[in-house]
Design a protein around this motif. Sequence first.
Motif, PDB file in Angstrom:
ATOM      1  N   ASN A 136     -56.039  23.888 116.496  1.00 17.36           N
ATOM      2  CA  ASN A 136     -55.682  22.518 116.108  1.00 17.36           C
ATOM      3  C   ASN A 136     -56.855  21.561 116.299  1.00 17.36           C
ATOM      4  O   ASN A 136     -57.142  20.718 115.438  1.00 17.36           O
ATOM      5  N   ILE A 137     -57.557  21.684 117.411  1.00 15.15           N
ATOM      6  CA  ILE A 137     -58.688  20.795 117.692  1.00 15.15           C
ATOM      7  C   ILE A 137     -59.838  21.066 116.724  1.00 15.15           C
ATOM      8  O   ILE A 137     -60.439  20.138 116.161  1.00 15.15           O
ATOM      9  N   THR A 138     -60.142  22.346 116.497  1.00 14.53           N
ATOM     10  CA  THR A 138     -61.286  22.708 115.651  1.00 14.53           C
ATOM     11  C   THR A 138     -61.024  22.391 114.189  1.00 14.53           C
ATOM     12  O   THR A 138     -61.893  21.853 113.487  1.00 14.53           O
ATOM     13  N   HIS A 139     -59.822  22.698 113.703  1.00 10.03           N
ATOM     14  CA  HIS A 139     -59.538  22.510 112.278  1.00 10.03           C
ATOM     15  C   HIS A 139     -59.404  21.045 111.886  1.00 10.03           C
ATOM     16  O   HIS A 139     -59.571  20.709 110.705  1.00 10.03           O
ATOM     17  N   ALA A 140     -59.146  20.175 112.842  1.00 10.02           N
ATOM     18  CA  ALA A 140     -59.099  18.743 112.537  1.00 10.02           C
ATOM     19  C   ALA A 140     -60.472  18.227 112.106  1.00 10.02           C
ATOM     20  O   ALA A 140     -60.576  17.171 111.476  1.00 10.02           O
ATOM     21  N   GLN A 141     -61.527  18.988 112.417  1.00  4.06           N
ATOM     22  CA  GLN A 141     -62.890  18.597 112.059  1.00  4.06           C
ATOM     23  C   GLN A 141     -63.402  19.321 110.814  1.00  4.06           C
ATOM     24  O   GLN A 141     -64.569  19.165 110.443  1.00  4.06           O
ATOM     25  N   LEU A 142     -62.546  20.104 110.165  1.00  3.68           N
ATOM     26  CA  LEU A 142     -62.950  20.852 108.975  1.00  3.68           C
ATOM     27  C   LEU A 142     -62.382  20.210 107.719  1.00  3.68           C
ATOM     28  O   LEU A 142     -61.300  19.616 107.749  1.00  3.68           O
ATOM     29  N   GLN A 143     -63.094  20.335 106.606  1.00  3.30           N
ATOM     30  CA  GLN A 143     -62.510  19.933 105.330  1.00  3.30           C
ATOM     31  C   GLN A 143     -61.507  20.996 104.899  1.00  3.30           C
ATOM     32  O   GLN A 143     -61.821  22.186 104.879  1.00  3.30           O
ATOM     33  N   LEU A 144     -60.296  20.553 104.577  1.00  2.00           N
ATOM     34  CA  LEU A 144     -59.173  21.406 104.191  1.00  2.00           C
ATOM     35  C   LEU A 144     -58.661  22.232 105.371  1.00  2.00           C
ATOM     36  O   LEU A 144     -57.969  23.235 105.187  1.00  2.00           O
ATOM     37  N   GLY A 145     -59.003  21.809 106.594  1.00  2.00           N
ATOM     38  CA  GLY A 145     -58.570  22.523 107.790  1.00  2.00           C
ATOM     39  C   GLY A 145     -57.056  22.587 107.895  1.00  2.00           C
ATOM     40  O   GLY A 145     -56.327  21.743 107.363  1.00  2.00           O
ATOM     41  N   TYR A 146     -56.563  23.598 108.612  1.00  2.00           N
ATOM     42  CA  TYR A 146     -55.124  23.837 108.710  1.00  2.00           C
ATOM     43  C   TYR A 146     -54.493  22.973 109.801  1.00  2.00           C
ATOM     44  O   TYR A 146     -55.030  22.842 110.905  1.00  2.00           O
TER      45      TYR A 146
END
Length: 374
Positions: free
Chosen positions: A200-210
């Motif tokens: 949750n923490i890592t994907h909030a910083q990705l484009q199109l993250g889950y």
Amino acid sequence: MDMKLKEFVAQHPGMSIASQEDNESILNFFENLPMKGQGLQLSYHRSPDFFTFLSLQSNQFYVFIYREQNQILAVGSLSLRPAYINGAEQALGYLGDLRVRPQLSSTRAWRDFYNDLMQSSNQIDELSQVHYFVTAMIDSNLIAKKALVGQSRLSFQYNEISKYKMINLLGRYKTCKLHEGYSVSRTQVLDSKETIDFLNITHAQLQLGYTAGEWSRRSKFTNAEYVIVKKNSKIVGFTQLWSPSPFKKIIIEAIPLSLKVIGQILLSPRSRFRVKEEFKVLYLNAITVAAELSLDDQHYVFNLLCHQSWKSSKMKNYHCLAFADFEQHSFSDALKGFISNSTPMSLYQVVLRREAEEFKIEQTHPVCFDISLV
């Protein structure tokens, strides 16, 4: 005035939203109009149920079909899911499955419908909250790129988010040693709070993250395996091993000479692929590496994820591992110990020209995009 999607589609002669009753006709249409590229020639089979694969993409999806004289001449799908875009949770639409029989009437009808759909999406109840649409194209599919990208007369445009490569790992000739302080674990269930918090923490910083909701949905995929890497007892790497087969099968239609030579000389009999047989691919989905690591450590964690995935007992049923490697945050050049081939592709944002700046997907974040579900 807002309207239902069904009402909007009904305004376009010949267009309709597909239902289960259309399943056989859609399958026949796809069978007779394969998507062609260069190099390894593949066809994609969705029988016995075209819609099952879409239900893996999203809980909310639509299939649009265009008919003339009761014959399908065009098909396209739209899948909706929540995603992180520019650091915030947004509704995302993925435009896929586009096939149009190359004749003037069907091409024009689909172009007009697609154009109107993009223009009117904020007035359609089911799409009113969707401001971001994306699609993927194989770079060698020049016909599709010519028909869609760079068409100035349309109300929308295709903005390249990133070039990427579909990497197939076909064989391994070298192992990857486990460095001091690192550990690897596998699980069949995604229920660890530590893992979910990391994602949750890592994907909030990705484009199109889950999002958390998307992880909950994906945790129900059958036959999935999760590979987790820790450094000094802290999670720093993750991937989900999973394949959409049998709901989407890849069939080999032709093999270029170079790959035939590689297959005969370098690959084990289990890994060799044959014409008219299924090309069985196990995908590394949602490859996630901690951003706070040094670049060298990120490359090592990525290598470890690939090598540990190759060692999975699941691999005995597959020809290769595959993943998407994006240009802005590429790991493939640092990959060691594998025989591989790649297919150049591009990920595009489809956006109204008048909203291109307001709803721009920035290129400042690494991209999360799984080729298993396109």
